[in-house]
Design a protein around this motif. Structure first.
Motif, PDB file in Angstrom:
ATOM      1  N   GLY A  69       0.821  -1.213   0.000  1.00 48.68           N
ATOM      2  CA  GLY A  69       0.000   0.000   0.000  1.00 48.68           C
ATOM      3  C   GLY A  69       0.849   1.255   0.000  1.00 48.68           C
ATOM      4  N   ILE A  70       1.914   1.227   0.805  1.00 47.35           N
ATOM      5  CA  ILE A  70       2.811   2.384   0.844  1.00 47.35           C
ATOM      6  C   ILE A  70       3.435   2.637  -0.523  1.00 47.35           C
ATOM      7  CG2 ILE A  70       5.007   3.220   1.803  1.00 47.35           C
ATOM      8  CD1 ILE A  70       4.231   1.894   4.437  1.00 47.35           C
ATOM      9  N   ALA A  74       2.788   5.950  -2.872  1.00 44.08           N
ATOM     10  CA  ALA A  74       3.955   6.744  -3.275  1.00 44.08           C
ATOM     11  C   ALA A  74       4.006   6.886  -4.798  1.00 44.08           C
ATOM     12  CB  ALA A  74       5.229   6.093  -2.743  1.00 44.08           C
ATOM     13  N   THR A  75       3.715   5.793  -5.505  1.00 45.19           N
ATOM     14  CA  THR A  75       3.714   5.832  -6.982  1.00 45.19           C
ATOM     15  C   THR A  75       2.653   6.786  -7.501  1.00 45.19           C
ATOM     16  OG1 THR A  75       4.464   3.527  -7.004  1.00 45.19           O
ATOM     17  CG2 THR A  75       3.580   4.427  -9.058  1.00 45.19           C
ATOM     18  N   ARG A  76       1.429   6.706  -6.930  1.00 46.00           N
ATOM     19  CA  ARG A  76       0.347   7.590  -7.350  1.00 46.00           C
ATOM     20  C   ARG A  76       0.722   9.049  -7.125  1.00 46.00           C
ATOM     21  NH1 ARG A  76      -4.972   5.789  -7.596  1.00 46.00           N
ATOM     22  NH2 ARG A  76      -5.388   8.006  -8.048  1.00 46.00           N
ATOM     23  N   GLY A  77       1.334   9.311  -5.980  1.00 42.51           N
ATOM     24  CA  GLY A  77       1.731  10.684  -5.674  1.00 42.51           C
ATOM     25  C   GLY A  77       2.739  11.224  -6.680  1.00 42.51           C
TER      26      GLY A  77
END
Length: 511
Positions: A69-70, A74-77
Motif C-alpha cells: 500500500g505504501i 507513493a507511486t500515485r503521488g
C-alpha cells in the motif's frame, strides 16, 4: 559572538531537519529489512511450536499488504506530481500560442483598416467619417471583393463550359423519313451486326413503345441478360451516347441528380446528370440517362422530385430550382436560377432483384414502364446495319401520331372496364386513371411498332395491375384467382392474355 549565535541558532534547525531525514531513511530501511523479519520468525518458531506458523503467515500477509500500500500510494503521488508539471508546461505553451494569435489578429485588423480606408477615400469620405458608417455599409464595402470574384468566375463551371461548346453549334441532318416498324427492325439488326447483342423483336417493340407512355423506363430481371446493354445500344444506334450513372447506396435526395450549391466555396457542385439535362436543352437529339442498378438505393428518395415533375401535364411546369439567387454570369439556359427539364430526355433504370437491393415501391412502378428481361437473346443472322440520326421532333411525332392511327378499340376498352369492376369486387384493387392513361398511350405505340393490340393490353395489365397481387394475402385469394382466369378467358379468349395468365399462375404456385 554574533556569528556563533547565528550558527548555533540555525544549526539547531538544520540538525532537526537532518534528524527527520535520517529518521525517514532509517524507517524505510527498517520497514523493508526482510532479513530481520526472517530472524524474528526463526527465533519464535522454535519457542511457540506448530500453531505459530498459522499466526506467522497472517502476519507476513499483513506486512506485505501494508508495504504494498505504501509503495502504491507513493507511486500515485509521483504520477500526480508529474501530470501537474506537464499541465503547467502545456498551459504555458497555450498562453504563448494565444498571445501569438492575438498579435496576428491585431495585424490583420490593421491591414483591414488600411484597405477600408482606401475604399473610403475612393468614395469621397475621410477617415473621421468611418465611425459614422452603419454596419450594413461596412459589410457592403467588405463584400465588394466577393462581388468582383462572382463577376469573373461562374459558380456553374460545367454548365458554363457547355455554353462555350455550343456557341457555334450547327444542328445535323436528321432522318425524318423513318417509321416505327422500320426503326425497331433496324435497331434490332444494329445490335446484332455491330454490337453482337441479341434481342427478341418483342423486347425491342416494348422498349421503343414505352417512350410514348412515360419518361421513366425500368429494365428489370436477372443479372447478365443485357439490361444496361439495351439502353447503351440505343444511344449508339442514335449516335448520341447514353449517360450511364452508377447509383450508389448512399443516394438519399435530389442532390444526387441535380447537385447542390456549396455555401463554403460559393460553387455549385454539378452532377453528370445535370450537365446532360443542360446539354439536352440545346439540341434536338434524343437523350438517354441510365441509372444503373437504380434500386441499390431507395428510388422514391433520390428520384422523388423528378417523379413529381414528369407527372405534370404541362411541359412548361417541368422546372427545377437549382439556386435561389441570380448571378450575372450564370449559364445562359438557366432562368432565375432554374433549369428546364428537357422533353427530349428519357430516364432508364436497371434493376436487379436480390438481397442487396431495395424493393421498388408502387409509387415508382405506377409512374414507370417496367420491362422484364429474364432470358439471354438467341443469336441470329442480321445484315450490317449502320446507326441513324433521329431527331426528337420526328420521334415524338411518330409516337403522337400512333395515338391517332392506332387507338385502343372501344370493344377492348369496354372489356377493360368490366375487368376493372371484377378486380375491384373480388380483390379490392383498381386500375386507376394513371394506368389507364398509360395503357392508352403505350398500346397504340406498340401496335405502330408492329405488335398486336391484345398483346399490348396483356403486357400493361400484367406489369401494372396484376403485379400488385404480390402484396395481397395469396393464400386467401388463391381460389379467387381461378375465377379471375375464367373471367379473362370469357372476355379475351383462352388464346390471349398470356402474360397475365403466367403472372397469376405464378402467384398460385407461391401458396
Amino acid at each position: 559572538m554574533l556569528a556563533n549565535f547565528i550558527i548555533d541558532f540555525f544549526g539547531q534547525l538544520l540538525d532537526g531537519v537532518l534528524t527527520i531525514i535520517q529518521g525517514i531513511i532509517f524507517g524505510i530501511i527498517k520497514s523493508f529489512n526482510f532479513i530481520d523479519y526472517g530472524e524474528t520468525i526463526s527465533t519464535y518458531s522454535e519457542l511457540l511450536g506448530g500453531w505459530f506458523w498459522i499466526v506467522g503467515i497472517l502476519c507476513i500477509i499483513l506486512i506485505v499488504a501494508f508495504l504494498g500500500g505504501i509503495i502504491y500510494l507513493a507511486t500515485r503521488g509521483i504520477k500526480k506530481i508529474l501530470v501537474m508539471a506537464r499541465k503547467a508546461l502545456n498551459q504555458e505553451d497555450l498562453v504563448k500560442e494565444v498571445n501569438s494569435l492575438n498579435k496576428e489578429v491585431m495585424r490583420l485588423n490593421l491591414e483591414k483598416d488600411k484597405i477600408l480606408s482606401m475604399k473610403i477615400s475612393q468614395i469621397g469620405l475621410n477617415a473621421n467619417e468611418i465611425s459614422n458608417l452603419t454596419g450594413e455599409e461596412l459589410e457592403a464595402l467588405n463584400g465588394q471583393d466577393n462581388k468582383v470574384e462572382e463577376e469573373t468566375t461562374s459558380r456553374f463551371y460545367k454548365l458554363t463550359e457547355v455554353d462555350k461548346a455550343f456557341e457555334n453549334y450547327v444542328a445535323p441532318e436528321y432522318d425524318n423519313e423513318i417509321t416505327l416498324p422500320i426503326l425497331c427492325e433496324r435497331f434490332r439488326n444494329f445490335c446484332c451486326s455491330r454490337l453482337k447483342l441479341f434481342y427478341n423483336i418483342d423486347i425491342i417493340r416494348l422498349f421503343v413503345s414505352s417512350f410514348a407512355s412515360t419518361r421513366l423506363l425500368i429494365l428489370q430481371g436477372i443479372s447478365g441478360t443485357g439490361k444496361t446493354s439495351l439502353a447503351y445500344a440505343w444511344g449508339k444506334f442514335l449516335q448520341n451516347d447514353a449517360l450511364i450513372a452508377s447509383v450508389q447506396p448512399s443516394w438519399r435526395d435530389k442532390a444526387e441528380i441535380f447537385g447542390y450549391f456549396n455555401e463554403f466555396t460559393k460553387k455549385y457542385t454539378e452532377t453528370d446528370i445535370l450537365k446532360q439535362m443542360y446539354v439536352a436543352n440545346y439540341t434536338n437529339e434524343v437523350y438517354i440517362t441510365v441509372m444503373d442498378e437504380m434500386n441499390i438505393a431507395r428510388v422514391e428518395y433520390y428520384f422523388a422530385e423528378l417523379l413529381s415533375i414528369l407527372e405534370m401535364p404541362s411541359k412548361a411546369e417541368w422546372i427545377v430550382e437549382l439556386v435561389a439567387s441570380v448571378w450575372e454570369n450564370d449559364p445562359k439556359k438557366l432562368s432565375k436560377g432554374k433549369i428546364r427539364i428537357p422533353e427530349n430526355m428519357w430516364y432508364i433504370g436497371t434493376a436487379n432483384n436480390d438481397d442487396s437491393t431495395f424493393a421498388i415501391t408502387d409509387k415508382v412502378y405506377d409512374r414507370a414502364m417496367p420491362i422484364d428481361i429474364n432470358t439471354k437473346g438467341v443469336p441470329f443472322e442480321a445484315p450490317d446495319t449502320p446507326p441513324i440520326k433521329l431527331g426528337f421532333e420526328h420521334f415524338n411525332e411518330l409516337l403522337e401520331n400512333s395515338k391517332k392511327d392506332f387507338e385502343v378499340s372501344p370493344d377492348n376498352l369496354k372489356k377493360l372496364e368490366e375487368l376493372d369492376d371484377y378486380v375491384i369486387k373480388y380483390f379490392r384493387l383498381a386500375f386507376g386513371n394513371r394506368i389507364l392513361r398509360q395503357l392508352k398511350t403505350f398500346v397504340p405505340s406498340y401496335m405502330a411498332c408492329g405488335g398486336k393490340e391484345i398483346d399490348g393490353i396483356d403486357y400493361v395489365m400484367a406489369k401494372k395491375v396484376f403485379r400488385k397481387f404480390a402484396y395481397l394475402n395469396l393464400a386467401y385469394i388463391r381460389d379467387e384467382i381461378d375465377g379471375l382466369l375464367k373471367f379473362m378467358d370469357k372476355l379475351f379468349g383462352k388464346e390471349n392474355m398470356k402474360e397475365c395468365r403466367a403472372c397469376l399462375s405464378e402467384f398460385q404456385k407461391l401458396v
